[in-house]
Scaffold this active site. Structure first.
Site, mmCIF file in Angstrom:
data_model
loop_
_atom_site.group_PDB
_atom_site.id
_atom_site.type_symbol
_atom_site.label_atom_id
_atom_site.label_comp_id
_atom_site.label_asym_id
_atom_site.label_seq_id
_atom_site.Cartn_x
_atom_site.Cartn_y
_atom_site.Cartn_z
ATOM 1 C CE1 TYR A 1 55.422 42.667 32.674
ATOM 2 C CE2 TYR A 1 53.099 43.230 32.920
ATOM 3 C CZ TYR A 1 54.429 43.475 33.196
ATOM 4 O OH TYR A 1 54.777 44.540 33.994
ATOM 5 C CG ASN B 1 71.609 49.180 25.116
ATOM 6 O OD1 ASN B 1 71.672 48.391 26.056
ATOM 7 N ND2 ASN B 1 71.408 48.780 23.881
ATOM 8 C CE1 TYR C 1 64.266 47.118 33.938
ATOM 9 C CE2 TYR C 1 66.235 46.802 35.262
ATOM 10 C CZ TYR C 1 65.627 47.301 34.131
ATOM 11 O OH TYR C 1 66.367 47.962 33.184
ATOM 12 C CG PHE D 1 61.074 47.050 41.203
ATOM 13 C CD1 PHE D 1 60.508 47.602 42.346
ATOM 14 C CD2 PHE D 1 60.845 47.665 39.976
ATOM 15 C CE1 PHE D 1 59.728 48.746 42.264
ATOM 16 C CE2 PHE D 1 60.067 48.814 39.884
ATOM 17 C CZ PHE D 1 59.510 49.355 41.030
ATOM 18 C CG LEU E 1 55.950 50.638 37.995
ATOM 19 C CD1 LEU E 1 56.671 51.421 39.090
ATOM 20 C CD2 LEU E 1 56.060 51.369 36.657
#
Length: 326
Positions: free
Chosen positions: A53, A150, A237, A262, A264
């Site tokens: 991440y 989904n 994203y 993008f 957050l």
């Protein structure tokens, strides 16, 4: 009391995290003790455990970035909250725990509603909302196309689009995901493939599409780009495929398609309190009223954190994995 803690990071996320005993002192001045009611496992949480991440906490760390809890005990000088109140937990505070102490000033009081749905407020709903509003000024009646439809974000995006008067083309990666995606309100649901653009034109009557939302990367990004009209925008994203985004030169050169990203966390850093308040104020009301919700695949106790992370990291599930302490 338990906490889900990891000392290292590695390629198999469930192997690095375990439930261990938690010892908490009494809340000090300005603090409250929270009993955690529910906390989701997001793809970003799994990537944090594997080290992939974009923002990694120092080790050792407690897993979980969002959730809701109930005020269990007030420390000295706390007057703005009361015992029994449902609150939104601070972002990134380590929410895969049975209890935590935190500053009362960092908590947001929530209405009495389904805590499992409220637990997912901080990450997926604002991501879906901002993807629909930050990049293209969509007008009622327009189409937007997304893949990973989904997923948690995909589910919220479909519902928010419908509330705002937009129509959605929802791309999934397997036939078994079609029915659940249709139940979430998708106007068109298609399985991804090289001929996606042709099938999208047939389904929409060759409508001009200006916005595509990509959570997969790899060739899937180019499949979306091929569906866009002149000057369209693809917003990425996520990287569910584990591959870099691909967009053909013909889309970029001949149709002026742009690819943007993008995150957050970056929006949180840049947005004013007023901007954040506007986004979350709308979402809280929609979730509390039941107008905005997402499927929950399974819930696990903190003691079952290895099984929970394995389920969240695995494929072919319908809905979110939540930590719900007993």
């Amino acid at each position: 009391m338990l906490k889900a803690q990891y000392q290292t990071r590695g390629p198999v996320p469930q192997d690095v995290i375990e439930a261990v005993d938690l010892q908490l002192p009494a809340p000090t001045a300005g603090q409250v003790r929270i009993k955690v009611l529910a906390a989701p496992i997001n793809p970003s949480d799994v990537l944090t455990l594997t080290g992939q991440y974009g923002m990694l906490p120092p080790l050792p760390a407690i897993g979980g970035n969002e959730g809701v809890g109930k005020v269990e005990e007030l420390g000295p000088d706390v007057t703005a909250l009361k015992v029994g109140q449902t609150v939104l937990l601070p972002v990134g505070c380590g929410t895969w725990v049975t209890h935590l102490n935190t500053d009362a000033s960092k908590l947001i009081a929530l209405p009495d509603a389904d805590p499992q749905q409220l637990a997912m407020l901080t990450v997926n709903p604002p991501t879906a909302s901002l993807l629909l509003s930050q990049f293209v000024d969509l007008q009622p009646g327009e189409w937007v196309i997304q893949n990973a439809a989904n997923s948690g974000v995909g589910s919220y995006l479909m519902q928010l689009a419908k509330l705002r008067g937009f129509k959605t083309i929802n791309v999934v990666r397997r036939e078994s995901a079609i029915a659940a995606t249709q139940q979430d309100g998708g106007d068109v649901v298609l399985v991804d493939g090289p001929d996606l653009a042709k099938r999208v034109r047939e389904a929409t009557g060759s409508a001009t599409i200006r916005l595509a939302i990509d959570a997969v990367g790899g060739a899937a990004t180019d499949h979306l780009a091929a569906c866009l009209g002149e000057g369209g925008t693809v917003v990425n994203y996520g990287m569910m495929s584990g591959e870099p985004c691909q967009v053909s030169p013909s889309a970029i050169v001949f149709r002026d398609v742009t690819l943007k990203g993008f995150w957050l966390a970056k929006w949180f850093r840049a947005a004013s309190q007023a901007e954040q308040g506007k986004v979350f104020g709308e979402l809280v009301q929609l979730i509390a009223s039941g107008k905005l919700k997402t499927r929950i695949a399974a819930t696990y106790d903190v003691s079952q954190i290895k099984e929970a992370v394995a389920a969240a990291a695995g494929g072919e599930r319908e809905g979110k994995i939540l930590i719900v302490p007993k």
